[in-house]
Design a protein around this motif. Sequence first.
Motif, mmCIF file in Angstrom:
data_model
loop_
_atom_site.group_PDB
_atom_site.id
_atom_site.type_symbol
_atom_site.label_atom_id
_atom_site.label_comp_id
_atom_site.label_asym_id
_atom_site.label_seq_id
_atom_site.Cartn_x
_atom_site.Cartn_y
_atom_site.Cartn_z
ATOM 1 N N PRO A 73 0.815 -1.216 0.000
ATOM 2 C CA PRO A 73 0.000 0.000 0.000
ATOM 3 C C PRO A 73 0.850 1.268 0.000
ATOM 4 C CG PRO A 73 -0.806 -1.565 1.630
ATOM 5 C CD PRO A 73 0.478 -2.123 1.115
ATOM 6 N N VAL A 74 1.995 1.233 0.668
ATOM 7 C CA VAL A 74 2.843 2.429 0.722
ATOM 8 C C VAL A 74 3.339 2.796 -0.684
ATOM 9 C CG1 VAL A 74 5.006 3.403 1.625
ATOM 10 C CG2 VAL A 74 3.581 1.942 3.079
ATOM 11 N N VAL A 75 3.788 1.779 -1.396
ATOM 12 C CA VAL A 75 4.271 2.021 -2.754
ATOM 13 C C VAL A 75 3.111 2.444 -3.658
ATOM 14 C CG1 VAL A 75 5.367 0.962 -4.768
ATOM 15 C CG2 VAL A 75 6.224 0.448 -2.485
ATOM 16 N N ALA A 76 1.955 1.795 -3.479
ATOM 17 C CA ALA A 76 0.781 2.145 -4.290
ATOM 18 C C ALA A 76 0.433 3.613 -4.100
ATOM 19 C CB ALA A 76 -0.402 1.258 -3.905
ATOM 20 N N ASP A 77 0.572 4.058 -2.871
ATOM 21 C CA ASP A 77 0.253 5.440 -2.562
ATOM 22 C C ASP A 77 1.219 6.389 -3.264
ATOM 23 O OD1 ASP A 77 -1.769 6.658 -1.040
ATOM 24 O OD2 ASP A 77 -0.169 7.565 0.189
ATOM 25 N N SER A 78 2.498 6.014 -3.255
ATOM 26 C CA SER A 78 3.467 6.889 -3.894
ATOM 27 C C SER A 78 3.249 6.902 -5.415
ATOM 28 C CB SER A 78 4.874 6.515 -3.443
ATOM 29 O OG SER A 78 5.704 6.225 -4.507
ATOM 30 N N HIS A 79 2.806 5.782 -5.990
ATOM 31 C CA HIS A 79 2.461 5.761 -7.421
ATOM 32 C C HIS A 79 1.281 6.690 -7.715
ATOM 33 C CE1 HIS A 79 4.392 1.543 -8.260
ATOM 34 N NE2 HIS A 79 5.274 2.483 -7.980
ATOM 35 N N ARG A 80 0.334 6.704 -6.791
ATOM 36 C CA ARG A 80 -0.844 7.554 -6.975
ATOM 37 C C ARG A 80 -0.424 9.032 -7.002
ATOM 38 N NH1 ARG A 80 -3.951 10.128 -3.692
ATOM 39 N NH2 ARG A 80 -2.806 9.382 -1.883
ATOM 40 N N VAL A 81 0.443 9.370 -6.046
ATOM 41 C CA VAL A 81 0.951 10.750 -5.987
ATOM 42 C C VAL A 81 1.689 11.096 -7.288
ATOM 43 C CG1 VAL A 81 2.618 12.249 -4.814
ATOM 44 C CG2 VAL A 81 1.112 10.753 -3.474
ATOM 45 N N LEU A 82 2.472 10.134 -7.758
ATOM 46 C CA LEU A 82 3.236 10.359 -8.988
ATOM 47 C C LEU A 82 2.290 10.611 -10.174
ATOM 48 C CD1 LEU A 82 6.300 8.407 -10.208
ATOM 49 C CD2 LEU A 82 4.374 8.613 -11.707
ATOM 50 N N ARG A 83 1.238 9.816 -10.277
ATOM 51 C CA ARG A 83 0.297 9.996 -11.407
ATOM 52 C C ARG A 83 -0.349 11.372 -11.347
ATOM 53 N NH1 ARG A 83 -1.133 4.524 -9.777
ATOM 54 N NH2 ARG A 83 0.101 3.162 -11.139
ATOM 55 N N GLU A 84 -0.699 11.791 -10.136
ATOM 56 C CA GLU A 84 -1.311 13.120 -9.996
ATOM 57 C C GLU A 84 -0.333 14.207 -10.423
ATOM 58 O OE1 GLU A 84 -2.736 13.507 -5.983
ATOM 59 O OE2 GLU A 84 -4.272 11.978 -6.369
ATOM 60 N N TRP A 85 0.908 14.024 -10.019
ATOM 61 C CA TRP A 85 1.937 15.011 -10.367
ATOM 62 C C TRP A 85 2.101 15.104 -11.885
ATOM 63 C CZ3 TRP A 85 7.075 14.472 -12.380
ATOM 64 C CH2 TRP A 85 7.871 15.618 -12.250
ATOM 65 N N VAL A 86 2.156 13.940 -12.527
ATOM 66 C CA VAL A 86 2.318 13.904 -13.993
ATOM 67 C C VAL A 86 1.153 14.622 -14.673
ATOM 68 C CG1 VAL A 86 2.246 12.339 -15.989
ATOM 69 C CG2 VAL A 86 3.770 11.857 -14.072
ATOM 70 N N ARG A 87 -0.067 14.346 -14.186
ATOM 71 C CA ARG A 87 -1.247 15.010 -14.765
ATOM 72 C C ARG A 87 -1.202 16.512 -14.527
ATOM 73 N NH1 ARG A 87 -4.262 10.381 -13.760
ATOM 74 N NH2 ARG A 87 -4.671 10.944 -11.596
ATOM 75 N N GLY A 88 -0.903 16.875 -13.275
ATOM 76 C CA GLY A 88 -0.867 18.293 -12.908
ATOM 77 C C GLY A 88 0.181 19.062 -13.709
ATOM 78 N N GLN A 89 1.311 18.411 -13.966
ATOM 79 C CA GLN A 89 2.391 19.070 -14.707
ATOM 80 C C GLN A 89 2.157 19.011 -16.214
ATOM 81 O OE1 GLN A 89 5.281 20.571 -13.659
ATOM 82 N NE2 GLN A 89 4.896 20.326 -11.496
ATOM 83 N N ARG A 90 1.165 18.263 -16.624
ATOM 84 C CA ARG A 90 0.895 18.031 -18.062
ATOM 85 C C ARG A 90 2.112 17.463 -18.776
ATOM 86 N NH1 ARG A 90 -3.836 20.396 -17.955
ATOM 87 N NH2 ARG A 90 -4.066 22.458 -17.029
ATOM 88 N N ILE A 91 2.749 16.515 -18.111
ATOM 89 C CA ILE A 91 3.916 15.874 -18.728
ATOM 90 C C ILE A 91 3.429 14.917 -19.813
ATOM 91 C CG2 ILE A 91 5.738 14.166 -18.267
ATOM 92 C CD1 ILE A 91 6.093 15.686 -15.549
#
Lengths: 460, 164
Positions: A73-91
């Motif tokens: 779950p800890v890693v899953a959470d960090s992946h979730r944060v990463l996906r949000e960051w990618v979307r937010g940055q429009r990468i």
Amino acid sequence: MTAKTLAEKILSRSSGRDVRAGDLAIVPVSRVMVHDSVIDAVMAGMKALGKERVWDTERVCVFVDHAAPAPTPVVADSHRVLREWVRGQRIATFYDAGEGVCHQIMVEDGFCEPGTVIVGSDSHSNSYGSVGAFGAGMGATDIAVALALGRTWLRVPESIKVQFVGQLRPGVTWKDAITKVVGEVGTDGARYACVEFHGVGSLPQGDRITLSGMSTEMGAKAGIVVDTPEAPEWLHPDADASYTRVVRVDLDALEPQVAVPPRVDQVVDVSAVAGTAVDIVFLGSCTNGRLVDMRQVVQLLRGRRIAPEVRLEVVPASRRQFEDALADGTIAALSRAGAVVGASGCGPCLGRQGGVLAGAEICLSTANRNYKGRMGSPEASIYIGSPYVAAVAALTGVIDDPRPFLEADEESFDLLVAHRRRSRPAVGAASARAGDRARELVGAVPIRTSPQVFGMEVED
Amino acid sequence: MARAWKFGDDLDTDQILPGRYAPFMTGQDKFHAYAFHDARPEFATTVKPGDVLVGGDNFGCGSSREYAVAALKVHGIGGVVAKSFARIFFRNCINLGIPVLESADAADLVADGDDVTLDLVAGRLRTPCGAATLRPLPRFAQEILSAGGVVSYLRAHGDFPALD
Ligand code: SF4
């Protein structure tokens, strides 16, 4: 003295100054590569810099590959944060879990422009030298700075020239060649340096990734293959460029090589460790997880099943490699032989998910690192070898020279396999030791809070 | 005066901070407590701000993990002096504002626990057995270091220091 090495040429051109080994240079980066295991630190770095946006959304490549799909779950959470960051940055360039290892995709999908500087949050970013790019691995703050500014600072490295001469004999691979080089140069022999690989420019891209990527194992800042088909005219070291060291590798005389745990520069001819029992075989990683590697294993297995005592973990380096291997029947053949085929990515290479090693287990891996705890328990041992050596280990349960297996006719092949299987040392001792060790650990510390038991290692 | 912590050759980042105590395993506020957990168990509880690490060749080799250096930073390490450094460790130190200095003779002059003084201005590490010479850092690195690291430098100046 005007002659320049590849590193001097690339860094002079990118920095717009005439730089030499030892000079500092500030250079634009053509790409920044970021992956899942460092994203938290990179985001924190950007925040500390007071930068909200990456400098260029088209030039950032983000990957979920190091612990993917998420094992906890800890890693899953960090992946979730990463996906949000990618979307937010429009990468624009984002490869989620299952797409493959960052380095394979960076090269395969054409993100590595020859002659440019690329920085990555991973030590094997040297792999981009396979197509003539100056790829260097860096820490989280450096990556955050590169993301914010689109530039990085570098000390122009000295260069080591590796000259391959002659021809590999059947059953010997480029993995054996680079392992030999790592053995000669040592894990810090190329510290700060750029390794130039000469005489191999026309090799298939995959083999070149094996070479460049493993320059990291010598401490190199970059590892660049000279005269690749992708390289522009100017990207060529001058004939009288100066090198701190020249290493000649005579391919005609090369035997299959094995790196003996726990050091990747502890390298021997396979015959020196022939007969060593193996519990698990890992075929994968950015070093040797491509179609050609999987095919070599299938070629050697000849439709036989792997030894009953052995597990074979196969992790394709990318979805493309996986799909090509599906299309030509390679995956079916591996599965019929008893392999477990995992989602494309790093897999168990760094011991975070998908088949980690128990205490006292012995692994034959086609990846690139074998230090203590790399693939799971610090009690486990990891031998590094070619896909052919891996195939023999899977088939017989012991390390052995693959060439007699490749050369044997059908009948003698089975005799050879049977003979080797019988020779496999009893692993009772090893298993008992593993059990004791596990009990010891569980007894000593509550299992849930003991990092030792999970022993997760970050690949950085 | 500061205490010298003496190490040998090839000190790897796993000894500085074992991977299993990475910040994402232990927390951003706790991971530094595991600095040298296996190699020098007394380190994290007895180290004082300003203490100096002294080592041999290839100091900081191994992975690129920046949090090994971050742990040293949290402890307020005054500097690292070694015969030579692994490249990623070296730049991580500069980026995080920890002076990293090459010295041919420091390792031979210093014993573990010695009282030493790191004199960056004079380029000397003063030890009970005499002063070791430090190789001067490029001005570029000195500027980043004196700002306290690359993040503070960039916040103040908006760009890297100029190269001369
Ligand atoms: S070395 Fe292993 S962990 Fe690192 S990028 Fe390659 S496959 Fe992934």
